[in-house]
Design a protein around this motif. Structure first.
Motif, PDB file in Angstrom:
ATOM      1  N   THR A   7       0.886  -0.946   0.124  1.00 23.18           N
ATOM      2  CA  THR A   7      -0.122   0.104  -0.035  1.00 23.18           C
ATOM      3  C   THR A   7       0.830   1.358  -0.192  1.00 23.18           C
ATOM      4  OG1 THR A   7      -1.478  -1.444   1.111  1.00 23.18           O
ATOM      5  CG2 THR A   7      -1.800   1.139   1.276  1.00 23.18           C
ATOM      6  N   TRP A   8       0.763   2.190  -0.866  1.00 21.39           N
ATOM      7  CA  TRP A   8       1.376   3.407  -1.202  1.00 21.39           C
ATOM      8  C   TRP A   8       0.356   4.383  -0.535  1.00 21.39           C
ATOM      9  CZ3 TRP A   8       0.975  -0.191  -5.172  1.00 21.39           C
ATOM     10  CH2 TRP A   8       2.163  -0.621  -5.230  1.00 21.39           C
ATOM     11  N   TYR A   9       0.959   5.299   0.185  1.00 23.25           N
ATOM     12  CA  TYR A   9       0.476   6.663   0.553  1.00 23.25           C
ATOM     13  C   TYR A   9       0.720   7.773   0.054  1.00 23.25           C
ATOM     14  CZ  TYR A   9      -1.558   3.402   4.175  1.00 23.25           C
ATOM     15  OH  TYR A   9      -2.119   2.470   4.609  1.00 23.25           O
ATOM     16  N   LEU A  10       0.046   8.633  -0.747  1.00 24.09           N
ATOM     17  CA  LEU A  10       0.554   9.553  -1.336  1.00 24.09           C
ATOM     18  C   LEU A  10      -0.100  11.100  -1.169  1.00 24.09           C
ATOM     19  CD1 LEU A  10      -0.043   7.388  -3.738  1.00 24.09           C
ATOM     20  CD2 LEU A  10       1.802   8.627  -4.599  1.00 24.09           C
ATOM     21  N   GLU A  11       0.470  12.412  -1.308  1.00 19.52           N
ATOM     22  CA  GLU A  11      -0.167  13.336  -0.931  1.00 19.52           C
ATOM     23  C   GLU A  11       0.143  14.536  -2.114  1.00 19.52           C
ATOM     24  OE1 GLU A  11       1.120  14.562   3.040  1.00 19.52           O
ATOM     25  OE2 GLU A  11       3.139  14.442   2.424  1.00 19.52           O
ATOM     26  N   GLN A  12      -0.367  15.570  -1.784  1.00 15.40           N
ATOM     27  CA  GLN A  12      -0.227  17.023  -2.266  1.00 15.40           C
ATOM     28  C   GLN A  12      -0.414  17.863  -1.086  1.00 15.40           C
ATOM     29  OE1 GLN A  12      -2.637  18.037  -5.637  1.00 15.40           O
ATOM     30  NE2 GLN A  12      -1.805  16.613  -6.935  1.00 15.40           N
ATOM     31  N   THR A  13       0.505  18.640  -0.884  1.00  8.62           N
ATOM     32  CA  THR A  13       0.373  19.635   0.067  1.00  8.62           C
ATOM     33  C   THR A  13       0.181  21.293  -0.181  1.00  8.62           C
ATOM     34  OG1 THR A  13       2.934  19.822   0.176  1.00  8.62           O
ATOM     35  CG2 THR A  13       2.035  18.329   1.778  1.00  8.62           C
ATOM     36  N   SER A  14       0.255  21.607  -1.543  1.00 10.20           N
ATOM     37  CA  SER A  14      -0.152  22.600  -2.026  1.00 10.20           C
ATOM     38  C   SER A  14      -1.186  22.682  -3.417  1.00 10.20           C
ATOM     39  CB  SER A  14       1.196  23.347  -2.407  1.00 10.20           C
ATOM     40  OG  SER A  14       0.826  24.591  -3.196  1.00 10.20           O
ATOM     41  N   TRP A 146      -4.715  13.731   0.080  1.00 10.20           N
ATOM     42  CA  TRP A 146      -3.946  12.642   0.304  1.00 10.20           C
ATOM     43  C   TRP A 146      -4.833  11.402  -0.190  1.00 10.20           C
ATOM     44  CZ3 TRP A 146      -4.658   8.407   3.576  1.00 10.20           C
ATOM     45  CH2 TRP A 146      -5.801   8.300   4.434  1.00 10.20           C
ATOM     46  N   LEU A 147      -4.378  10.348  -0.625  1.00 10.54           N
ATOM     47  CA  LEU A 147      -5.049   9.199  -0.829  1.00 10.54           C
ATOM     48  C   LEU A 147      -3.982   7.898  -0.466  1.00 10.54           C
ATOM     49  CD1 LEU A 147      -3.509   8.083  -3.938  1.00 10.54           C
ATOM     50  CD2 LEU A 147      -4.875   9.881  -4.653  1.00 10.54           C
ATOM     51  N   HIS A 148      -4.661   6.835  -0.673  1.00 12.86           N
ATOM     52  CA  HIS A 148      -3.765   5.492  -0.701  1.00 12.86           C
ATOM     53  C   HIS A 148      -3.980   4.647  -1.927  1.00 12.86           C
ATOM     54  CE1 HIS A 148      -7.087   3.800   1.825  1.00 12.86           C
ATOM     55  NE2 HIS A 148      -6.553   3.083   1.104  1.00 12.86           N
ATOM     56  N   ARG A 167       2.951  12.986  -4.296  1.00 10.32           N
ATOM     57  CA  ARG A 167       4.145  12.490  -3.771  1.00 10.32           C
ATOM     58  C   ARG A 167       4.027  11.286  -2.788  1.00 10.32           C
ATOM     59  NH1 ARG A 167       4.047  17.553  -3.556  1.00 10.32           N
ATOM     60  NH2 ARG A 167       3.868  17.605  -1.098  1.00 10.32           N
ATOM     61  N   LEU A 168       4.873  10.484  -2.913  1.00  6.81           N
ATOM     62  CA  LEU A 168       4.936   9.252  -2.136  1.00  6.81           C
ATOM     63  C   LEU A 168       5.321   9.709  -0.662  1.00  6.81           C
ATOM     64  CD1 LEU A 168       4.439   6.195  -1.865  1.00  6.81           C
ATOM     65  CD2 LEU A 168       6.683   5.823  -2.318  1.00  6.81           C
ATOM     66  N   TYR A 169       4.629   9.305   0.496  1.00  7.41           N
ATOM     67  CA  TYR A 169       5.031   9.692   1.756  1.00  7.41           C
ATOM     68  C   TYR A 169       5.370   8.282   2.899  1.00  7.41           C
ATOM     69  CZ  TYR A 169       0.255  10.090   3.736  1.00  7.41           C
ATOM     70  OH  TYR A 169      -0.960   9.563   4.369  1.00  7.41           O
ATOM     71  N   GLU A 170       4.645   7.130   2.284  1.00  4.85           N
ATOM     72  CA  GLU A 170       4.682   6.008   3.174  1.00  4.85           C
ATOM     73  C   GLU A 170       4.200   5.052   2.393  1.00  4.85           C
ATOM     74  OE1 GLU A 170       2.670   4.140   7.302  1.00  4.85           O
ATOM     75  OE2 GLU A 170       2.436   6.332   6.804  1.00  4.85           O
ATOM     76  N   THR A 171       5.155   3.910   2.662  1.00  3.02           N
ATOM     77  CA  THR A 171       4.882   2.476   2.097  1.00  3.02           C
ATOM     78  C   THR A 171       4.862   1.346   3.069  1.00  3.02           C
ATOM     79  OG1 THR A 171       5.905   3.172  -0.005  1.00  3.02           O
ATOM     80  CG2 THR A 171       5.438   0.798   0.109  1.00  3.02           C
TER      81      THR A 171
END
Length: 192
Positions: A7-14, A146-148, A167-171
């Protein structure tokens, strides 16, 4: 038998992180509309039609009341893509009071994949995540989207997310019981 699931967790912060996809050709008749009236029946239809072949099972046991309560929460939105009047896919958003908006579900009905609808729908959904507070009085302005996604999802999911600027922030990697894809019905999918 169990399978290893990444499982990959991705985000945008802007909002500036968003890289929009091209829109489908005008003659294709694609439009996106918010499903403003919470409808457990319609949301469950979308969930099974889109997620049936990629093993979305976590909500299959939800009773009607749980669907209604979830969909009626402030900051939960469902945006539906239509091609010439037929539901082609959806994106579901869920806001937290901290200014974080999760894309809880996103995808296309199998027959509509590969038609340049997915990138457009995802772009639209991200835009709605960034301006969600404008539609919900009292909601904190969006600071993060964010999403996964996981290794059971569609083969193009991760590529689409990365192309849109996530961008990936956790796996994480877990072992799960192998469950056959439920489909909206056995054998559902595009006709070859």
């Amino acid at each position: 038998m169990s399978i290893s699931v990444t499982t990959w967790y991705l985000e945008q912060t802007s909002h500036a992180d968003l890289r929009p996809a091209q829109q489908p050709p005008a003659g294709q008749g694609v439009g996106i509309v918010r499903s403003e009236v919470p409808s457990p029946e319609f949301s469950r239809f979308l969930y099974t039609a889109v997620g049936g072949d990629v093993t979305w099972t976590d909500r299959l046991t939800w009773p009607y009341v749980r669907w209604a309560e979830y969909l009626g929460r402030p900051g939960v939105e469902t945006w539906v893509a239509y091609e010439r009047g037929t539901p082609a896919g959806f994106v579901e958003l869920a806001a937290d009071q901290d200014g974080s908006v999760e894309i809880t579900y996103f995808g296309l009905v199998p027959a509509f994949r590969g038609r340049r609808i997915g990138g457009h729908l995802l772009t639209y959904g991200i835009e709605r995540a960034w301006d969600l507070a404008e539609r919900w009085p009292g909601q904190a302005p969006t600071k993060r989207v964010w999403l996964h996604t996981c290794s059971k999802d569609g083969v193009h999911a991760m590529t689409n997310y990365r192309r849109r600027g996530f961008r990936l922030y956790e796996t994480t990697v877990t072992e799960e019981a192998e469950v056959p894809a439920p489909g909206p019905w056995p054998g559902a999918g595009p006709i070859d």
